[in-house]
Write a protein that holds these residues in place. Structure first.
Motif, PDB file in Angstrom:
ATOM      1  N   ALA B 370       0.834  -1.213   0.000  1.00  0.00           N
ATOM      2  CA  ALA B 370       0.000   0.000   0.000  1.00  0.00           C
ATOM      3  C   ALA B 370       0.865   1.259   0.000  1.00  0.00           C
ATOM      4  O   ALA B 370       0.587   2.224  -0.715  1.00  0.00           O
ATOM      5  N   ASP B 436      -5.466   1.361   9.542  1.00  0.00           N
ATOM      6  CA  ASP B 436      -6.871   1.430   9.138  1.00  0.00           C
ATOM      7  C   ASP B 436      -6.953   1.993   7.704  1.00  0.00           C
ATOM      8  O   ASP B 436      -6.135   2.830   7.324  1.00  0.00           O
ATOM      9  N   PRO B 437      -7.959   1.540   6.903  1.00  0.00           N
ATOM     10  CA  PRO B 437      -8.086   2.104   5.550  1.00  0.00           C
ATOM     11  C   PRO B 437      -8.156   3.634   5.553  1.00  0.00           C
ATOM     12  O   PRO B 437      -7.677   4.281   4.618  1.00  0.00           O
ATOM     13  N   ASP B 441      -6.380   6.731   3.318  1.00  0.00           N
ATOM     14  CA  ASP B 441      -7.091   7.863   2.708  1.00  0.00           C
ATOM     15  C   ASP B 441      -6.411   9.186   3.051  1.00  0.00           C
ATOM     16  O   ASP B 441      -6.232  10.053   2.189  1.00  0.00           O
TER      17      ASP B 441
END
Lengths: 454, 454
Positions: B370, B436-437, B441
């Protein structure tokens, strides 16, 4: 050799520092210069000091680790604060402890603690596994703020910091206020671990005789004027070891004297809830301006669940939070704080303490009567708590008696353990809740304590 | 004015001490003498210093309390070790913490802890209410001795001392070995709280660059020869923040260098159980002669139940016991030690850690993938644990990014918080278990981190 070792342990002789001259040290120790030369040579052979020709002797390399017991190695072990602590904490279950400073386990509110543990087993994951906030559990701090308000001490929840114990609270305050070489004022007698703790902070201790209404105030004022102490550490209500209580006029003069000298006061108030009703508190009179209050639950709820707290000025609490994060990454364990909060708020605490006070009042009477048979008399009659500070019959030495008792499995607390100035060789502190009949048997067999002496 | 205040807070200017001369201080600070005169006059007006005509300026009366944050007030708050600690500990539940140094609460073995709490609710009164022995629960120390033996560290149960946490273990060791002004060697980067803790001990910090196989050994040897540090404090396996592991030849040279300089080593090994199999340990190679090992359960079992420990030479443990009794009247809470013992011996711990290692290995891969999208790359691939030490794309400043993220409810850990020499402005530590996603963001919206930069 012992004296040089002591100074190195106490850090009054630092790494690389020059030792006293042979002539000067000989005069100071009242020995011949050749004795000093021999001592220095032997220390050099051990590698502790080094001779630099023409310049004298110097402390070699790094200092050895800080062995507190060596800071005052000339103390007899029986007068050493560590002696009573370690005997009391490490003794097996068969040893009797009338010299210890806590209640027997079966006097504690274990039903309430068991209930709190069961409740906690159903709590959220975060309560069970996370670090808590830096000041500690907010619900407990709010409850403490309400309790303090009832005693006349106005402190918001943000002026309260939870710590790992009452002792850790005092230790944190010492780090915050003191630097090595500062002077701290204590009562004589006082709780023996104050001396051990302050030794670890490498400060100078000055003491003032304690009377049944507080410190001898004339001597207190003189000591403050002469020594300019940075801190005064005391228990004002149910003073340890005497059980005495500070009177309002003495409290007022202590605060006036402290204000004039800009001295901070630490009021260690861990026996607060043993009083039938609150007596004069320095923290209440002063409004937490220069007084810091310490509390703990080790004497009333459990010594196995460790939680203490500090109530102080907001700006001091801010600095204490940083210092506690740096040195222990948080204070009280969040889980311990939850347990204490559950026990204080389940409705049984007030009844528990009322029953405890009644039971202790009866035990104090019984113990006074039992000790009177041997000619052992209380110095004052405490308003509450579990300690009796007693005078032995003429000619009796408390340390001798403690040595004899220990051989028979009984830990006593001889007076000079509590006395900074070693003025209490004939005093003994008894814990009325730990006076097993076998303790009286052991006392009965002491040569100087035969029944009928009173 | 700030510099004089800093020196007073750091105790390099003590109560009663003379301030630098106006001329000397002006030269040192590269300002005009009249600026110094004005600063001194203002400090005198504040009552912090006093002028003695003809003799100069002196620090007035008692020092103010020790405010750690003022010891280095010129640090930007974002580089201050307290910043990440306090943000992480005191943030509300909605704040995301990819910068924090622990696992989410729901990753911890709460079923085992709940079971241990229920078991403890049925324990003897003495376990629930008494102070424990000075070294801590014997059953837990025996279990730890067996675990250490399996890792090649031979230590009897009497060479283990339980403490209130891993941080308290290090703090106790600092008290034992250090005096103000001593020098301590750290890795650069290292766990940020080491710096905060050492600041509280008023010692000098020297650092050596850390490589993927341990400290840069040539620089390490030079630093030891030049600065003669009393202690070296390190994590050898799954080093914080880099996740790197010490190699055997580097470990050997560290020990040889330490022996030649008579330096003590503290190996903070709190991530030991996150390794797939034990790598080289200084404590094992050295046989606990000059290495002291620290352990803790805050990262593997619960950060709410606070227990840490020290394994060391027997004579050092004796001295540490006295020091711990004096300063906290015991180490780990007996109740917390019982809980840890129950959790380690109920048979589920090994499975819990195996599952945790598998889960973290997957998360490390996902997080690396990521972050690669933004051009953020790991400095090394750790063998285990939850931290990734990453380099930001060229031109990006980690502190700027942390400030921006904090406004959006995300606590990041910028590189210079970990760097003694401030050499990591473009590094960031990520906790793969806290990604955490929403964190991605927030990163995606950062001006310098647009997708496709890799």
């Amino acid at each position: 050799m012992d004296e040089i070792r002591r100074r190195m342990a106490a850090r009054t002789l630092a790494a690389g520092e020059k030792l006293p001259s042979v002539r000067g040290f000989a005069a100071e120790m009242c020995v011949s210069p050749s004795t000093v030369v021999e001592a220095y040579d032997r220390l050099a052979a051990e590698g502790l000091i080094r001779s630099r020709p023409g310049a004298g002797f110097f402390v070699a390399g790094a200092l050895p680790p800080m062995l507190l017991a060596e800071v005052e190695p000339r103390l007899e072990r029986e007068f050493d604060p560590f002696w009573v602590s370690r005997q009391s904490l490490d003794a097996g279950p068969d040893v009797l402890r009338p010299g210890c400073g806590w209640l027997p386990a079966d006097w504690m509110p274990h039903a309430s603690l068991r209930k709190a543990l069961r409740g906690l087993s159903r709590a959220d994951d975060a309560i069970l596994a996370d670090y808590g906030p830096t000041r500690g559990l907010l619900a407990l701090r709010r409850l403490l703020a309400r309790q303090l308000a009832a005693e006349g001490v106005a402190a918001g929840a943000d002026q309260i910091l939870l710590t790992g114990s009452g002792t850790q609270a005092l230790d944190l305050l010492c780090r915050f206020f003191l630097q090595p070489g500062d002077t701290v004022l204590l009562d004589d007698p006082c709780y023996f671990n104050f001396q051990a703790l302050l030794r670890a902070h490498r400060v100078r201790i000055v003491s003032v005789p304690w009377t049944p209404s507080g410190p001898d105030i004339a001597r207190f004022e003189a000591a403050v004027a002469t020594h300019r102490p940075r801190l005064y550490v005391t228990n004002s209500a149910i003073h340890n070891p005497t059980g005495a209580t500070l009177s309002p006029p003495v409290a007022h003069r202590i605060l006036t004297t402290a204000a004039a000298a800009d001295m901070t006061i630490v009021e260690d108030d861990i026996f607060a809830d043993f009083e039938p009703e609150p007596s004069t508190r320095l923290a209440a009179l002063d409004g937490l301006a220069r007084v810091v209050r310490i509390g703990s639950f080790s004497k009333t709820l459990s010594a196995s669940v460790r939680v203490g707290y500090i109530a102080a000025r907001g700006d001091w609490i801010e600095g204490l939070v940083d210092l506690q994060v740096a040195t222990s990454f948080g204070g009280a364990s969040p889980l311990a704080a939850e347990l204490v909060h559950a026990m204080l708020s389940d409705g049984s605490y007030r009844k528990h303490m009322a029953a405890l006070r009644t039971r202790l009042a009866r035990r104090r009477k019984e113990t006074i009567a039992a000790l009177a048979e041997f000619g052992v008399e209380p110095w004052t009659l405490p308003r509450g708590g579990f300690t009796l500070w007693c005078r032995l019959p003429d000619g009796q030495d408390a340390a001798d008696m403690a040595r004899t008792a220990l051989r028979q499995g009984v830990v006593l607390a001889p007076g000079n353990v509590f006395s900074v100035a070693r003025t209490a060789p004939a005093m003994m502190r008894f814990n009325v809740a730990q006076m097993d009949p076998k303790v009286l048997d052991v006392l009965r067999a002491m040569p100087g304590l035969r029944p009928g002496q009173a």
